[in-house]
Motif scaffolding. Structure first.
Motif, PDB file in Angstrom:
ATOM      1  N   ALA A   1      39.401  32.151  34.312  1.00  0.00           N
ATOM      2  CA  ALA A   1      40.055  32.124  32.990  1.00  0.00           C
ATOM      3  C   ALA A   1      41.118  33.214  32.867  1.00  0.00           C
ATOM      4  CB  ALA A   1      39.031  32.253  31.880  1.00  0.00           C
ATOM      5  N   GLU A   2      41.795  33.498  34.004  1.00  0.00           N
ATOM      6  CA  GLU A   2      42.848  34.509  34.010  1.00  0.00           C
ATOM      7  C   GLU A   2      44.049  33.970  34.789  1.00  0.00           C
ATOM      8  OE1 GLU A   2      41.164  37.951  35.793  1.00  0.00           O
ATOM      9  OE2 GLU A   2      40.158  38.632  33.957  1.00  0.00           O
TER      10      GLU A   2
ATOM     11  N   VAL B   1      49.859  31.808  37.893  1.00  0.00           N
ATOM     12  CA  VAL B   1      49.142  30.533  37.809  1.00  0.00           C
ATOM     13  C   VAL B   1      47.793  30.778  37.136  1.00  0.00           C
ATOM     14  CG1 VAL B   1      48.163  28.616  39.118  1.00  0.00           C
ATOM     15  CG2 VAL B   1      50.291  29.677  39.873  1.00  0.00           C
ATOM     16  N   PHE B   2      47.430  29.908  36.213  1.00  0.00           N
ATOM     17  CA  PHE B   2      46.164  30.061  35.500  1.00  0.00           C
ATOM     18  C   PHE B   2      44.999  29.595  36.372  1.00  0.00           C
ATOM     19  CE2 PHE B   2      42.837  28.708  32.482  1.00  0.00           C
ATOM     20  CZ  PHE B   2      42.683  29.907  31.795  1.00  0.00           C
ATOM     21  N   ASN B   3      44.036  30.495  36.580  1.00  0.00           N
ATOM     22  CA  ASN B   3      42.840  30.186  37.354  1.00  0.00           C
ATOM     23  C   ASN B   3      41.731  29.801  36.375  1.00  0.00           C
ATOM     24  OD1 ASN B   3      40.426  30.250  38.840  1.00  0.00           O
ATOM     25  ND2 ASN B   3      41.255  31.782  40.271  1.00  0.00           N
ATOM     26  N   GLN B   4      41.358  28.528  36.408  1.00  0.00           N
ATOM     27  CA  GLN B   4      40.353  28.056  35.450  1.00  0.00           C
ATOM     28  C   GLN B   4      38.982  28.692  35.689  1.00  0.00           C
ATOM     29  OE1 GLN B   4      40.398  23.782  35.627  1.00  0.00           O
ATOM     30  NE2 GLN B   4      42.200  23.618  34.294  1.00  0.00           N
ATOM     31  N   ALA B   5      38.672  29.006  36.950  1.00  0.00           N
ATOM     32  CA  ALA B   5      37.365  29.591  37.255  1.00  0.00           C
ATOM     33  C   ALA B   5      37.200  30.970  36.630  1.00  0.00           C
ATOM     34  CB  ALA B   5      37.166  29.658  38.763  1.00  0.00           C
TER      35      ALA B   5
END
Length: 304
Positions: A88-89, A82-86
């Motif tokens: 960016a990974e 899952v992409f973690n926006q905080a």
């Protein structure tokens, strides 16, 4: 740790839930000690899931349950990135397979694509997602239940999937006394909900190591290989036993000898376990006999 006492504690604990099925309970424990996976196949309502849950509750380890349905996705089993926006990974979110004991309920109601999500984890004790490999906790065991494939809404398990299960058992209907006892005991309570763990994960690891060290004479090994070769050379089978089946039959025989408080494997252990370890892997020719009949015939013909 007293191996015999620990094994008996697990057997007694599971027997509180499953009445009158001592051989099935013992086989489930044998598969666990042999680091294998167990397939429980039978008609609905005879206690398949109850046996799996009772075995899981007997060990103080992590347990996850997967209800297999036609809309279950492979990522629900293995996990997903899952992409973690905080940050960016991408972060990996583990699926339900990350546990010491995974209970797969009605495994053959999911599509073959979802069933195949278990292949890597059952064989290699790891999961690969998006090019990264994640190890599974040890010990790791899958206890799966399935209804007979003739029943509506079921898929046939692929040969590669069946071959990864060390043993397949059926519970069958209880006898009269066991069914009467069930009516009286479960009228006001659920025995499975009251079960507590009787061994720790570390204890289970020690028991597995002890079972692995049981002695197998060369003559017994040759007998196991002869049985496997007989299935491959049988004119009644399209697919015989794999080398994995040979290896798992020996491992199961070691665990059975350990449970019965012996330091060595007897040919009788192999004869007792062969139908449970071999039949679900075999593919008879169309119009031929059943796998059970063919294995019974091979056991009669191959000299001990």
């Amino acid at each position: 740790m007293d191996f015999a006492a620990a094994a008996q504690a697990v057997l007694d604990n599971v027997a509180k839930v499953i009445d009158g099925k001592q051989q099935a309970i013992e086989t489930a424990l044998v598969v666990m000690l042999a680091e294998g996976h167990l397939l429980i196949e039978d008609v609905p309502g005879v206690g398949k899931t109850a046996l799996a849950r009772a075995l899981a509750r007997s060990v103080d380890g992590s347990v996850r349950r997967i209800q297999f349905t036609p809309d279950l996705l492979p990522s629900d089993v293995t996990g997903v990135s899952v992409f973690n926006q905080a940050s960016a990974e991408f972060e990996f979110k583990p699926g339900a397979v990350f546990a010491n004991l995974v209970v797969g309920d009605e495994i053959n109601r999911a599509s073959p694509k979802t069933q195949s999500a278990l292949l890597e984890s059952m064989e290699e004790r790891q999961v690969s997602v998006d090019g990264t490999t994640y190890p599974l906790p040890r010990p790791f065991m899958v206890v799966a239940t399935q209804n007979p494939f003739e029943m509506e809404g079921t898929y046939v398990l692929p040969e590669a999937q069946r071959d990864r299960f060390m043993a397949r058992i059926s519970l069958g209907y209880p006898d009269t006394d066991a069914e009467l006892a069930m009516l009286r005991d479960r009228d006001t309570r659920d025995p499975a909900a009251l079960l507590e763990s009787v061994i720790l994960v570390d204890d289970l690891q020690q028991m597995i190591a002890h079972a692995r060290g049981i002695h197998v004479a060369e003559s017994v090994e040759r007998y196991v290989v002869a049985l496997a070769r007989a299935t491959r050379e049988s004119g009644d089978l399209r697919l015989g036993a794999s080398p994995r089946a040979t290896l798992q039959l020996v491992r199961a025989a070691k665990a059975l000898a350990a449970v019965r408080d012996r330091e060595f494997v007897l040919p009788d252990d192999v004869v007792e376990l062969a139908p449970l370890v071999l039949t679900h892997r075999l593919v008879p020719l169309r119009g031929g006999g059943s796998s059970d009949e063919i294995v019974s015939d091979i056991l009669r013909r191959v000299p001990v």
